[in-house]
Design an enzyme around this catalytic site. Structure first.
Site, PDB file in Angstrom:
ATOM      1  N   LEU A 102      11.768   4.157 -12.677  1.00 25.73           N
ATOM      2  CA  LEU A 102      10.595   5.023 -12.779  1.00 25.73           C
ATOM      3  C   LEU A 102       9.389   4.218 -13.249  1.00 25.73           C
ATOM      4  CD1 LEU A 102      11.899   8.338 -14.381  1.00 25.73           C
ATOM      5  CD2 LEU A 102      12.008   7.551 -12.017  1.00 25.73           C
ATOM      6  N   CYS A 103       8.221   4.580 -12.733  1.00 23.32           N
ATOM      7  CA  CYS A 103       7.002   3.868 -13.077  1.00 23.32           C
ATOM      8  C   CYS A 103       6.423   4.405 -14.372  1.00 23.32           C
ATOM      9  CB  CYS A 103       6.008   3.979 -11.917  1.00 23.32           C
ATOM     10  SG  CYS A 103       4.756   2.707 -11.990  1.00 23.32           S
TER      11      CYS A 103
END
Ligand SMILES: *Cc1c(COP(=O)(O)O)cnc(C)c1O
Length: 406
Positions: A356-357
């Protein structure tokens, strides 16, 4: 290097490729994809047996399904326990698929009228959270022409803490304050309901047997006091649960034998008003947490300014708790291993980060690992409770994880 929690006993002694329920992690991922939650139901059955071996015979065991509501898991666990505790109409439906309504109890604030009606229709016991909910449940029973099974959940004047019991209690959205509980019991009985007794849940994730022992004795005393005050002996007293599991470095497993022995003594000495009562303990994580492993594949290994990052295809969208963002104040490491090389000597430290960013997506912070390359599998242990169902799976649009029981 930062410490990590202890690998659960069933896996700690393994060397070479990790196996879960006798099956190689690599083969399971090849068959079901990555990331993957694997739950070993033999380990859950073993926990149930451990419980039964040390607890007094008068104690029923309930499974609080919010810890892990996977239908395939419920099918296996349902027959092993005496009851299922649910907290929504959705969980009620899942529980009803594996257990008769009479073995189900429904707690939780904000039960809607349709949820109360569904519970009454299936014959489940509703653990009432307020006087208002008592009124609505009685009205729902009348509308349906069914005598509702109602218990009163008590907001106790005591609290189970990590190490010790705290008297006093506090304001809570859960349950009826102890001071007001007897009046609700009387109203429920006067309203024609089948009063089932008390539900008293004082806390969660306790590893300290002494704290649990104290809390259970105080809970029994409170149930007796309230029953006297209401003038009605309770058919069932749900004593809550709160058995914890060791997640982090320094955590030591709960001594359940000590808890069972003390509870036996407390029950033997219980007040007369509780002589005919049954008792239940409701457990979630203690039954299922150690049985689950989250497997995730290494997509990238990179170094940045001297630090190694192992980037995996899973993340906090599946296993939020391991990232430290589910009910912990300070982020600490869950036990993690290279699933391809159990027992291998750690040669360095790496941070295991999800895909996930967001910088929150850190599954292992500067943990000791053997050399890891693209394509390897990482295992994160203690994934059986509050994992997939307690994580924001829609966050960032990655696919949901597969979940299997073995
Ligand atoms: C969540 C919950 C449980 C289960 O707690 P664990 O810590 O998973 O054992 C039991 N009872 C109630 C009322 C709960 O809300």
């Amino acid at each position: 290097m930062k410490p990590m929690g202890p690998i659960p006993p069933a896996f700690a002694a393994q060397t070479g490729p990790l196996t879960i329920g006798g099956q190689a992690a690599g083969a399971l991922v090849a068959a079901h994809g990555s990331p993957l939650f694997v739950y070993d139901t033999a380990l859950i059955a073993a926990q149930v047996e451990r419980f039964r071996a040390v607890m007094p015979a008068a104690i029923d065991l309930h499974y609080a399904i919010k810890a892990n509501p996977l239908p395939a898991l419920l099918e296996r666990v349902g027959p092993l326990v005496d009851g299922l505790d649910v907290a929504s109409a959705g969980e009620l439906a899942r529980a009803g698929a594996v257990k008769p309504g009479a073995a189900i109890s429904f707690a939780g604030p904000g039960k809607r009228d349709a949820e109360l009606a569904a519970a009454i229709e299936t014959g489940a016991t509703i653990n009432l959270e307020s006087a208002g909910e008592a009124r609505r449940a009685l009205a729902a029973g009348e509308r349906l022409g069914i005598v509702p099974r109602l218990a009163v959940r008590v907001n106790p004047d005591l609290e189970l803490r990590g190490s010790g019991m705290k008297m006093g209690g506090r304001a809570s959205p859960f349950g009826v304050d102890a001071e007001a509980a007897a009046a609700v019991v009387r109203a429920v009985i006067a309203g024609g309901a089948d009063w089932r007794g008390f539900h008293i849940f004082a806390g969660s994730q306790a590893l300290d047997a002494g704290a649990l022992i104290e809390t259970q004795a105080a809970t029994l005393a409170l149930a007796a006091r309230l029953a006297e005050e209401a003038g009605a002996p309770p058919p069932l007293v749900n004593l809550g649960g709160g058995f914890g599991v060791p997640y982090f470095a320094g955590d030591v497993a709960l001594d359940v034998a000590a808890v069972g022995a003390a509870l036996g003594q407390a029950l033997a000495a219980r007040a007369d008003v509780l002589t005919g009562s049954r008792f239940a303990i409701e457990l979630g994580r203690w039954l299922v947490a150690e049985a689950g492993v989250y497997l995730t594949r290494v997509v990238d290994v990179k170094t940045s300014r001297g630090e190694t990052f192992v980037v995996v295809d899973g993340g906090l969208h599946h296993q939020l708790a391991a990232s430290g963002n589910f009910g912990t104040v300070v982020r600490r490491n869950y036990p993690i291993a290279a699933a391809t090389r159990m027992g291998a000597t750690a040669t360095g430290e790496a941070s295991v980060v999800g895909c996930l960013c967001t910088p929150l997506d850190r599954l292992g912070d500067k943990v000791a690992l053997p050399p890891v390359v693209e394509g390897d599998l990482i295992a994160i242990f203690l994934a059986g409770a509050y994992g997939a169902s307690a994580s924001p799976t829609a966050f960032l649009g990655h696919p949901a994880p597969a979940e299997i029981v073995v």
